[in-house]
Design a protein around this motif. Structure first.
Motif, PDB file in Angstrom:
ATOM      1  N   SER B  71      11.261  -1.720   8.696  1.00  0.00           N
ATOM      2  CA  SER B  71      11.697  -0.678   7.743  1.00  0.00           C
ATOM      3  C   SER B  71      12.369  -1.317   6.525  1.00  0.00           C
ATOM      4  CB  SER B  71      12.652   0.304   8.426  1.00  0.00           C
ATOM      5  OG  SER B  71      13.781  -0.377   8.942  1.00  0.00           O
ATOM      6  N   TYR B  72      13.133  -2.378   6.774  1.00  0.00           N
ATOM      7  CA  TYR B  72      13.792  -3.060   5.652  1.00  0.00           C
ATOM      8  C   TYR B  72      12.762  -3.788   4.797  1.00  0.00           C
ATOM      9  CZ  TYR B  72      16.847  -6.330   3.135  1.00  0.00           C
ATOM     10  OH  TYR B  72      17.473  -7.069   2.162  1.00  0.00           O
ATOM     11  N   ARG B  73      11.832  -4.457   5.441  1.00  0.00           N
ATOM     12  CA  ARG B  73      10.819  -5.186   4.664  1.00  0.00           C
ATOM     13  C   ARG B  73       9.974  -4.227   3.822  1.00  0.00           C
ATOM     14  NH1 ARG B  73       7.544  -8.141   8.620  1.00  0.00           N
ATOM     15  NH2 ARG B  73       8.629  -6.978  10.252  1.00  0.00           N
ATOM     16  N   ARG B  74       9.700  -3.053   4.382  1.00  0.00           N
ATOM     17  CA  ARG B  74       8.937  -2.073   3.592  1.00  0.00           C
ATOM     18  C   ARG B  74       9.755  -1.589   2.395  1.00  0.00           C
ATOM     19  NH1 ARG B  74       4.102  -0.430   5.591  1.00  0.00           N
ATOM     20  NH2 ARG B  74       3.629  -1.016   7.746  1.00  0.00           N
ATOM     21  N   LYS B  75      11.046  -1.435   2.585  1.00  0.00           N
ATOM     22  CA  LYS B  75      11.920  -1.065   1.462  1.00  0.00           C
ATOM     23  C   LYS B  75      11.913  -2.155   0.395  1.00  0.00           C
ATOM     24  CE  LYS B  75      14.488   2.718   1.978  1.00  0.00           C
ATOM     25  NZ  LYS B  75      14.312   3.835   1.064  1.00  0.00           N
ATOM     26  N   LEU B  76      11.956  -3.401   0.853  1.00  0.00           N
ATOM     27  CA  LEU B  76      11.980  -4.514  -0.104  1.00  0.00           C
ATOM     28  C   LEU B  76      10.719  -4.525  -0.967  1.00  0.00           C
ATOM     29  CD1 LEU B  76      13.514  -7.514   1.917  1.00  0.00           C
ATOM     30  CD2 LEU B  76      14.494  -6.391  -0.094  1.00  0.00           C
ATOM     31  N   ARG B  82       9.752  -2.874  -8.603  1.00  0.00           N
ATOM     32  CA  ARG B  82      10.499  -2.588  -9.833  1.00  0.00           C
ATOM     33  C   ARG B  82      10.459  -3.750 -10.808  1.00  0.00           C
ATOM     34  NH1 ARG B  82      15.628  -0.500  -6.437  1.00  0.00           N
ATOM     35  NH2 ARG B  82      14.485   1.140  -5.329  1.00  0.00           N
ATOM     36  N   PHE B  83      10.210  -4.935 -10.277  1.00  0.00           N
ATOM     37  CA  PHE B  83      10.101  -6.123 -11.139  1.00  0.00           C
ATOM     38  C   PHE B  83       8.630  -6.514 -11.326  1.00  0.00           C
ATOM     39  CE2 PHE B  83      14.309  -6.114  -9.408  1.00  0.00           C
ATOM     40  CZ  PHE B  83      15.104  -6.527 -10.456  1.00  0.00           C
ATOM     41  N   ASP B  84       7.748  -5.561 -11.033  1.00  0.00           N
ATOM     42  CA  ASP B  84       6.303  -5.826 -11.112  1.00  0.00           C
ATOM     43  C   ASP B  84       5.872  -6.968 -10.198  1.00  0.00           C
ATOM     44  OD1 ASP B  84       5.589  -3.772 -12.853  1.00  0.00           O
ATOM     45  OD2 ASP B  84       6.319  -4.928 -14.562  1.00  0.00           O
ATOM     46  N   ILE B  85       6.636  -7.191  -9.142  1.00  0.00           N
ATOM     47  CA  ILE B  85       6.238  -8.189  -8.152  1.00  0.00           C
ATOM     48  C   ILE B  85       5.528  -7.430  -7.031  1.00  0.00           C
ATOM     49  CG2 ILE B  85       7.054  -9.893  -6.469  1.00  0.00           C
ATOM     50  CD1 ILE B  85       9.525 -10.299  -8.338  1.00  0.00           C
ATOM     51  N   GLN B  86       4.219  -7.689  -6.902  1.00  0.00           N
ATOM     52  CA  GLN B  86       3.412  -6.943  -5.932  1.00  0.00           C
ATOM     53  C   GLN B  86       3.269  -7.753  -4.653  1.00  0.00           C
ATOM     54  OE1 GLN B  86       2.743  -3.921  -6.891  1.00  0.00           O
ATOM     55  NE2 GLN B  86       3.226  -4.242  -9.053  1.00  0.00           N
ATOM     56  N   VAL B  87       3.984  -7.353  -3.618  1.00  0.00           N
ATOM     57  CA  VAL B  87       3.845  -8.005  -2.312  1.00  0.00           C
ATOM     58  C   VAL B  87       3.820  -6.921  -1.244  1.00  0.00           C
ATOM     59  CG1 VAL B  87       4.939 -10.226  -2.863  1.00  0.00           C
ATOM     60  CG2 VAL B  87       6.371  -8.288  -2.176  1.00  0.00           C
ATOM     61  N   ASN B  88       3.286  -7.255  -0.077  1.00  0.00           N
ATOM     62  CA  ASN B  88       3.382  -6.312   1.031  1.00  0.00           C
ATOM     63  C   ASN B  88       4.443  -6.807   2.021  1.00  0.00           C
ATOM     64  OD1 ASN B  88       2.183  -7.981   3.129  1.00  0.00           O
ATOM     65  ND2 ASN B  88       0.229  -7.675   2.062  1.00  0.00           N
ATOM     66  N   HIS B  89       4.758  -5.945   2.976  1.00  0.00           N
ATOM     67  CA  HIS B  89       5.912  -6.272   3.832  1.00  0.00           C
ATOM     68  C   HIS B  89       5.642  -7.465   4.738  1.00  0.00           C
ATOM     69  CE1 HIS B  89       3.701  -3.960   6.885  1.00  0.00           C
ATOM     70  NE2 HIS B  89       4.460  -4.540   7.777  1.00  0.00           N
ATOM     71  N   GLN B  90       4.375  -7.805   4.933  1.00  0.00           N
ATOM     72  CA  GLN B  90       4.064  -8.973   5.758  1.00  0.00           C
ATOM     73  C   GLN B  90       4.182 -10.283   4.983  1.00  0.00           C
ATOM     74  OE1 GLN B  90       0.342  -7.230   7.120  1.00  0.00           O
ATOM     75  NE2 GLN B  90       1.140  -7.232   9.221  1.00  0.00           N
ATOM     76  N   ALA B 279      20.745  -0.614   0.186  1.00  0.00           N
ATOM     77  CA  ALA B 279      20.934  -1.088  -1.194  1.00  0.00           C
ATOM     78  C   ALA B 279      19.735  -0.767  -2.077  1.00  0.00           C
ATOM     79  CB  ALA B 279      21.201  -2.594  -1.201  1.00  0.00           C
ATOM     80  N   VAL B 280      18.547  -0.776  -1.468  1.00  0.00           N
ATOM     81  CA  VAL B 280      17.346  -0.519  -2.266  1.00  0.00           C
ATOM     82  C   VAL B 280      17.363   0.910  -2.823  1.00  0.00           C
ATOM     83  CG1 VAL B 280      14.815  -0.567  -2.270  1.00  0.00           C
ATOM     84  CG2 VAL B 280      16.085  -2.253  -0.938  1.00  0.00           C
ATOM     85  N   ASP B 281      18.122   1.781  -2.168  1.00  0.00           N
ATOM     86  CA  ASP B 281      18.211   3.173  -2.618  1.00  0.00           C
ATOM     87  C   ASP B 281      19.373   3.443  -3.577  1.00  0.00           C
ATOM     88  OD1 ASP B 281      15.992   4.018  -1.217  1.00  0.00           O
ATOM     89  OD2 ASP B 281      17.136   4.398   0.620  1.00  0.00           O
ATOM     90  N   LEU B 282      20.070   2.394  -3.979  1.00  0.00           N
ATOM     91  CA  LEU B 282      21.140   2.616  -4.961  1.00  0.00           C
ATOM     92  C   LEU B 282      20.550   3.233  -6.223  1.00  0.00           C
ATOM     93  CD1 LEU B 282      23.195  -0.698  -4.639  1.00  0.00           C
ATOM     94  CD2 LEU B 282      24.005   1.601  -4.090  1.00  0.00           C
ATOM     95  N   PRO B 283      21.327   4.038  -6.951  1.00  0.00           N
ATOM     96  CA  PRO B 283      20.785   4.645  -8.172  1.00  0.00           C
ATOM     97  C   PRO B 283      20.290   3.588  -9.147  1.00  0.00           C
ATOM     98  CG  PRO B 283      23.142   5.183  -7.849  1.00  0.00           C
ATOM     99  CD  PRO B 283      22.680   4.453  -6.631  1.00  0.00           C
ATOM    100  N   ALA B 284      19.278   3.957  -9.900  1.00  0.00           N
ATOM    101  CA  ALA B 284      18.616   3.006 -10.805  1.00  0.00           C
ATOM    102  C   ALA B 284      19.598   2.408 -11.796  1.00  0.00           C
ATOM    103  CB  ALA B 284      17.469   3.696 -11.541  1.00  0.00           C
TER     104      ALA B 284
END
Lengths: 409, 409
Positions: B71-76, B82-90, B279-284
């Motif tokens: 769940s954390y990796r999916r949030k990450l 947001r930084f245009d870094i495209q990765v998957n949780h794996q 933390a990933v859900d902190l306001p923008a």
């Protein structure tokens, strides 16, 4: 594309976790899997220690001291006193789990090419830390017939070479559950003094002793500069996810060296140090209930195992593991078969193949490790699954079953 | 008594923490010490992320997945988007702090004797992980006159040998605060492709960019198998004590190898993963306030520094560090002198001597690193202390002071 490192290739995958995909597939088919494969206790983490974290009131989640919070280390001094282990807080370095205590011991005491002697079967992750440190693990084999007692002194002496720098034991033992006696530790002391070796003593299961009291390597007289204790709160308080352990030694040079490794990684986790500190204040009878529960589970497991034709399981004196010999051709095949080809009333059992705990090729093929981290009812059901499975497993070895029966009674 | 290991001897003590005893002695004498020496932010950890831990309701503090909670990796994944870094949780392995991401990268990609090129001055703890992994750090020197910009491509090529396997940068940089441009990263890409090297990119300070936007090494095209990101929540959320970081790469072989190291140490800390996920859900706009605060501090610090006769400090583009040149004989002596022999109105300042950030002997003797992790008023007071101290420091080098003045204006 750049290559990964040699050690990245040599690094062994976890023998305990490699069956996970098969378990997941079994669950998807609706099969209930009894997990006897990992040392994750089902016992609830004591509420006071979780509450200590939940009620904490700091505003900045700061680095702690690299050796851990001084208040926690001072608490640990009182914890060790209960076991007549006399240390001061400067002889304790709080680590990120017992894992890091192992890694730091290897790094600070051993160089690449140095050898550490470990009785096998042994905790498989020692292999991983050995690869990280470039250290060779040399094993001497403990015998299931003796309940995995310490091998004879001569066996150690035969394994010692000019590169040998340490002996590593886990007491009480993972995976065998064997509880080393003071006499056995005195043998190790003689060896360490004679050959100038460190004695690394992994005492993660100190509280879980059923057939005697724990004798810590730290209480071997004249061994202050040789003994390093690797410790953890993981099993003791069912707090595996906290990742808080400790390295304890009276050897000042080792403390100084370990401290530099500790500084490089800055600090151990802050939240779980709060939990660990609160844990020392748990009521004195906290472990009584836990121990009684594990003891009852052990008794169910070991009795049921030894009642299955062809199975032999020595009675473990501590920890919460048992290593059993089964009438099978190959434990890896059997453990996978249990997950992908067998079920009894939509249930099956997951165990750790014995091979993963031996360094000597071919050993452990008829052995499995079971962690009794389930309640008694589930353990009993798991044993029914195992018995039914052994009746129909295609790789059953009747001859060795008869032999096992013979020698175990 | 057995010896400690060679690497235990080689392991460098923390250059940042070695002055701590002098600071403690100063405080005992009643002197207020302004701590500009360590990167421990004073900013409060966002309450929602501490509350996530405090309001957590699990009953067993279990091991997480060795790669971190899914769940954390999916949030990450959404964080990196947001930084245009495209990765998957794996492609994300959660580590115990950014520290462990560095260690795992070294372990999985480099063998003992392999070389990694690092522009100096550099984060001193890279040395420690290099010793653990038996890896050699080869440095090329960045120039304070250019603000510590990336050295020229030729300098890298001169340092490359058959054993070179990686280049390591910290972007934005600790200790210099330099923010590497996309153009500079393209130079590194050319080098990595030409010489088949890994690019390790420590992006712990990604959020703290003042003079431009951050360009992640992960967004270098055609470098998927070369780039490994080392990351951490420590600085981003003022959550250093959580000990949660991440290793991110698209190189499947590296992921597979790192996963084995991750399994050996079982799991990253569970509590702080809860914090990291929240933390990933902190306001923008959370970072807007933080960035504005650090920017204001930087401006105070750099302006006051450059107004002190003989001092030169380039304006850092990111992170929360500045590296300044002082008119002194020896930064180690000066920083100690500030603590044990100086005070101004019962106050003094603690800084990290520059020498600890260079591998080349003799470099950094006139430099200090300052972390602007104090409020503006305290920074201003600390700068008054520094100015007064430089007026009377016995090891003041007038000549170089004049030179510095010349070249910095």
């Amino acid at each position: 594309m750049p290559d990964i490192s040699q050690r990245g290739q040599q690094m062994p995958p976890s023998p305990i976790r490699k069956l996970v995909p098969y378990a997941e597939a079994a669950k998807k088919k609706g099969v209930k899997v009894y997990h006897l494969n990992i040392g994750q206790p089902d016992i609830e983490t004591p509420k006071p220690i979780l509450d200590a974290v939940r009620h904490s009131e700091f505003k900045v989640l700061e680095y702690s001291h690299s050796a851990g919070n001084e208040s926690y280390r001072r608490k640990l001094v009182t914890y060790y006193e209960r076991f007549d282990i006399q240390v001061n807080h400067q002889q304790i370095i709080v680590t990120t789990g017992g894992s890091e205590a192992i890694l730091f011991s290897f790094m600070a005491c051993l160089d690449a090419g140095d050898e550490v002697i470990v009785p096998e079967p042994f905790y498989a992750n020692y292999n991983g830390f050995a690869v990280e440190a470039g250290v060779s693990i040399r094993t001497i084999t403990a015998d299931i017939e003796t309940g995995f007692a310490l091998p004879a002194m001569q066996a150690f002496e035969q394994a010692i070479t000019p590169r040998t720098k340490a002996i590593l034991i886990c007491n009480p033992n993972n995976p065998t559950g064997y509880l080393y006696s003071q006499e056995e530790l005195e043998v190790l002391k003689q060896l360490c003094l004679k050959y100038n070796l460190y004695l690394f003593s992994d005492e993660a299961y100190r509280e879980f002793c059923y057939t005697g009291t724990h004798f810590s390597a730290m209480n071997l007289e004249g061994m202050d500069n040789h003994v390093i204790i690797m410790d953890t709160i993981s099993k003791r308080y069912s707090a595996c996810g906290g990742r808080i352990g400790a390295l304890v030694t009276k050897n000042q040079q080792v403390l100084d060296a370990v401290m530099k490794f500790a500084q490089a990684r800055l600090s151990p986790p802050s939240f779980a140090q709060i939990a660990g500190e609160a844990a020392v204040d748990l009521p004195a009878d906290y472990f009584d209930g836990i121990k009684a529960e594990y003891l009852a589970r052990r008794d169910v497991l070991v009795e049921k195992l030894n009642n299955i034709p062809g199975v032999f399981c020595p009675n473990p004196g501590g920890a919460f593991y048992a290593m059993a010999r089964l009438p099978i051709d190959d434990a890896d095949k059997f453990c996978q078969w249990l997950l992908d080809s067998f079920s009894h009333e939509q249930q099956t059992v997951m165990m750790a193949p014995g091979t993963g705990f031996y360094a000597t090729a071919g050993l452990g093929k008829q052995e499995v490790r079971m962690a009794y981290v389930l309640n008694k009812e589930d353990i009993a059901k798991a044993m029914i699954c195992l018995e039914k499975a052994l009746e129909i497993y295609p790789g059953r070895t009747v001859a060795s079953a008869a032999h096992a029966k013979e020698s175990s009674r």
